[in-house]
Design a protein around this motif. Structure first.
Motif, short mmCIF file in Angstrom:
data_model
loop_
_atom_site.label_atom_id
_atom_site.label_comp_id
_atom_site.label_asym_id
_atom_site.label_seq_id
_atom_site.Cartn_x
_atom_site.Cartn_y
_atom_site.Cartn_z
N HIS A 1 8.58 -1.23 -6.39
CA HIS A 1 8.93 0.18 -6.57
C HIS A 1 9.91 0.43 -7.70
CE1 HIS A 1 6.69 1.12 -2.97
NE2 HIS A 1 7.32 0.14 -2.35
N ALA B 1 15.48 -1.34 -5.64
CA ALA B 1 15.68 -1.89 -4.30
C ALA B 1 16.52 -0.94 -3.45
CB ALA B 1 16.35 -3.25 -4.39
N VAL C 1 15.79 -0.11 0.36
CA VAL C 1 15.75 -1.15 1.40
C VAL C 1 16.76 -0.83 2.48
CG1 VAL C 1 16.13 -3.58 1.90
CG2 VAL C 1 14.94 -2.91 -0.17
N GLU D 1 10.98 -5.37 -2.88
CA GLU D 1 11.03 -3.90 -3.00
C GLU D 1 11.26 -3.49 -4.46
OE1 GLU D 1 11.04 0.13 -1.74
OE2 GLU D 1 10.44 -1.68 -0.65
#
Length: 181
Positions: A175, A178, A181, A171
């Motif tokens: 992106h 994180a 998440v 992630e």
């Protein structure tokens, strides 16, 4: 867009699954994984206390260029981070990587290297429970949670936490954070 992830380990004592599972997650997501170690050759992984597989080192930490990597993963195992935190180049690399703001993921005993790099003041992290005093003494807040994300630091406690840990690493690569998440 493919990203490059450094996996920094000592020459032995790496908990095999804590290297191989995140490695597989990163490469399955289309990113490049690079094994970094203080010495060239091969590193020895372990399944707890039993010898596991070996893996070829791609680059020594002394030759690694921080700017070439989008994220850094620090696998655990008791002996691995204990040895790594005595390697000046490795500790400097970790310190500079954390300061860069790029994701740094550490699992199990790996936060010992973060302690040595003196990057935990005011940070909330988790680890194997025996590290909690070291983390607190380094100015960090230790918590017993499966996954802790504090800024660019991603931490987990043990191999049971690998699914969440690996997901957070991927992630962060995809992106830039994180936190979702």
């Amino acid at each position: 867009m493919s990203k490059k992830v450094g996996f920094l380990v000592a020459s032995e004592g790496i908990e095999q699954v804590e290297l191989t599972d995140p490695w597989k997650a990163v490469t399955d997501a289309g990113h490049e994984a690079v094994l970094i170690s203080p010495e060239s050759g091969e590193v020895q992984m372990f399944n707890h206390l039993d010898k596991g597989d070996t893996k070829k080192v791609d680059v020594t930490v002394g030759d690694a260029n921080l700017e070439d990597y989008d994220a850094l993963v620090l696998p655990g195992g008791v002996a691995n981070p204990d040895a790594l935190r005595t390697e000046k180049d490795a500790v400097s690399f970790v310190r500079e990587f954390v300061a860069s703001g790029r994701p740094v993921a550490a699992i199990c005993h790996a936060p010992w290297t973060l302690v040595e790099a003196d990057v935990l003041k005011g940070r909330r992290i988790t680890s194997w429970p025996s590290l909690q005093t070291d983390i607190r003494n380094a100015g960090g807040e230790w918590v017993d949670e499966e996954l802790v994300i504090d800024g660019n630091l991603i931490t987990s406690r043990n191999p049971d936490d690998l699914p969440k840990f690996c997901g957070a690493v991927v992630e962060a690569l995809e992106h830039g954070s994180a936190a979702t998440v």
